[in-house]
Enzyme design. Structure first.
Site, short mmCIF file in Angstrom:
data_model
loop_
_atom_site.label_atom_id
_atom_site.label_comp_id
_atom_site.label_asym_id
_atom_site.label_seq_id
_atom_site.Cartn_x
_atom_site.Cartn_y
_atom_site.Cartn_z
N GLU A 68 -16.27 42.94 99.08
CA GLU A 68 -16.85 42.17 97.97
C GLU A 68 -18.19 41.54 98.37
O GLU A 68 -18.40 40.33 98.23
CB GLU A 68 -15.86 41.11 97.46
CG GLU A 68 -14.63 41.74 96.84
CD GLU A 68 -13.79 40.83 95.94
OE1 GLU A 68 -14.03 39.62 95.89
OE2 GLU A 68 -12.90 41.37 95.25
N GLU A 77 -8.12 46.69 95.93
CA GLU A 77 -7.53 45.44 95.44
C GLU A 77 -7.23 45.62 93.96
O GLU A 77 -8.14 45.90 93.16
CB GLU A 77 -8.46 44.25 95.66
CG GLU A 77 -8.54 43.83 97.12
CD GLU A 77 -9.32 42.55 97.36
OE1 GLU A 77 -9.31 41.66 96.48
OE2 GLU A 77 -9.95 42.46 98.43
O1 AHR Z 1 -6.90 39.08 96.89
C1 AHR Z 1 -7.51 37.83 96.79
C2 AHR Z 1 -9.03 37.91 96.85
O2 AHR Z 1 -9.51 38.57 95.72
C3 AHR Z 1 -9.63 38.69 97.99
O3 AHR Z 1 -9.74 37.94 99.15
C4 AHR Z 1 -10.98 39.05 97.46
O4 AHR Z 1 -11.48 40.23 98.04
C5 AHR Z 1 -10.78 39.13 95.98
O5 AHR Z 1 -11.73 38.43 95.28
#
Ligand code: AHR
Length: 490
Positions: A173, A296
């Site tokens: 990210e 994610e």
């Molecule tokens: O999964 C929680 C958070 O969500 C992670 O650390 C991040 O990569 C995303 O914004």
């Protein structure tokens, strides 16, 4: 009646088992307490890893585990987490709750965990606040078998032999918590860092670039344009928020029907996101060499009342089971290009498959979906089409289906009924296979049914004996709000 057409003769691609992957961050009680309790804990453990959690993850057939973050990855300095534990640096986990991170779970512990659960490690490196040298030395420490400062240090720290580590992420990210970069800047940085992520001693690293946040197509466009040839895969993150609004996420239990259907609608967005990002990738990678990794995904609600807001602890209901089923069916559909996916997160965080409280552990409805769906891992996707109807007010289909053939020739059909009020009788035409028998497993319950430490089996998978074969057709009925696996054999 809903018509389902399956052509077992239309063999598509193999479904990469890594689509059924998971993500464990140094966040809240995921790693500490949830997975790692330390060797001195009264909770039964092997080298510090909870025996109950390891056994459950093995039974679910977890194929790959991403670590150490998440946002934590771009603040993590791996050298703090190796060597004698008493000397390891204690630091603040600034991103997640401001708690002390004592670094007792580091590189050696993560790879021990992967060995215990028999899954592939996916390590996410620090591009946001770490140096090129630091990232490069991590790979040397992990994988180099010769004589070098990092391999000697690894040996001193107890691992004579290097590990095989295939999957390595170069930042996380980086459009946000990983440095607030513009895509052009990240792409250049990616090229620089990735140059020093070396292949040592026969270990071939699969380099993963940080991809977009949801529908940020500009990010994919620029990163692919500038850096496609230096990567093996690019990522995508999409979380399912009931309202789509970060300031009004809503509770994980006790929600209403409107919130349920909006959650379904926000989860189904995944289909269009994948398709659109793939189209952009195709422009810069017409031969489809670069894979897409959704590393994610999952639901994100308000934290449970009374818990640390930085720990992202939430309950998990039949609604989450539906989200998991629909999303995994979508990943199967795109499994010619989606090479991995990692639900966030394994234990005690967001859409967890396992919740723990002290020595107690419960398996969530999401866990049961992953366990049912493991039949798709490495199976061959086959053509399928369901004539679903639209749930008008929300403009979503009432059914989601996927089908694959396993190595023994059995046809596994996974299906979800999104309707809270209508059962779905299915009539299935199967071409290309003479089906003689059918068995099933089903997960269903009230919309916010969930498992607690007091009642851990409220939502559980049971046998489904109503799949019938007559006149060459397979019939079965999905109750409202249910997920099913039907296995048809010759
Ligand atoms: O999964 C929680 C958070 O969500 C992670 O650390 C991040 O990569 C995303 O914004």
């Amino acid at each position: 009646m809903y018509n389902l057409y399956i052509n077992a003769g239309e063999k598509k691609n193999a479904i990469n088992r890594n689509i059924y992957g998971h993500f464990a961050e140094h966040l809240g009680r995921c790693i500490y307490e949830g997975i790692f309790v330390g060797e001195d804990s009264p909770i039964p453990n092997t080298k510090g890893m909870r025996n109950d959690v390891v056994a459950a993850l093995k039974a679910m057939k977890i194929p790959v585990l991403r670590w150490p973050g998440g946002c934590f990855a771009d603040e993590y300095h791996w050298k703090d987490g190796v060597g004698p534990k008493q000397n390891r640096k204690k630091m603040v986990n600034t991103h997640w709750g401001g708690v002390v991170e004592d670094n007792s779970f580091g590189t050696h512990e993560f790879l021990e965990l992967c060995a215990q659960i028999d899954c592939e490690p996916y390590i996410n490196g620090n591009l946001g606040s770490g140096t090129v040298q630091e990232m490069s030395e991590w790979v040397e420490y992990l994988t180099f078998d010769g004589l070098s400062p990092m391999s000697e240090w690894r040996k001193q720290n107890g691992s004579e032999k290097p590990w095989k580590v295939k999957y390595f992420g170069v930042g996380n990210e980086n459009w946000g918590c990983g440095g607030n970069m513009r895509p052009e800047y990240y792409a250049d940085e990616y090229r620089r860092y990735a140059t020093y992520v070396r292949n040592y001693s026969g270990n071939r690293i699969y380099k993963i670039a940080c991809g977009a946040n949801g529908a940020d197509y500009h990010w994919t466009e620029k990163v692919m344009e500038i850096a496609a040839r230096y990567m093996d895969a690019i990522t995508l993150h999409h979380y399912t928020l009931p309202t789509g609004n970060w300031h009004k996420k809503g509770p994980s239990t006790g929600f209403n029907e409107d919130e349920f259907y909006k959650t379904m609608a926000n989860c189904l967005i995944m289909d269009g996101l994948i398709s659109n990002h793939l189209q952009i990738m195709n422009k810069y990678d017409p031969k489809h060499r670069v894979g897409l990794i959704v590393d994610e995904w999952g639901t994100w609600y308000d934290v449970e009342p009374g818990t640390n807001p930085g720990f992202l602890y939430q309950q998990n209901t039949m609604r989450d089971a539906l989200v998991a089923a629909i999303t995994l069916n979508i990943f199967n559909k795109y499994s010619n290009r989606v090479v991995m996916a990692n639900i966030a997160q394994t234990v005690n965080v967001l859409q967890a498959v396992i919740l723990t409280e002290g020595a107690k552990m419960v398996l969530t409805p999401t866990y049961h979906v992953f366990k049912m769906y493991k039949v798709h891992q490495d199976a061959t996707l086959v053509g399928s089409h369901i004539q679903a109807e639209t749930i008008d007010e929300y403009n979503i289909p009432n059914l989601s289906v996927s089908a694959s053939l396993d190595a023994k020739g059995a046809l596994n059909i996974t299906a979800a009924n999104l309707s809270l009020s209508k059962a779905a009788p299915i009539v299935c035409d199967i071409a290309g296979m003479d089906v003689k028998t059918a068995t099933g497993r089903i997960l269903t319950g009230k919309v916010d049914a969930h498992n607690t430490f007091e009642a851990p089996d409220t939502v559980k998978v049971i046998d489904f004996n109503d799949a019938k074969i007559a006149n060459g057709k397979l019939t079965f009925e999905l109750p409202p709000n249910s997920v099913i696996l039907v296995t048809a054999s010759k």
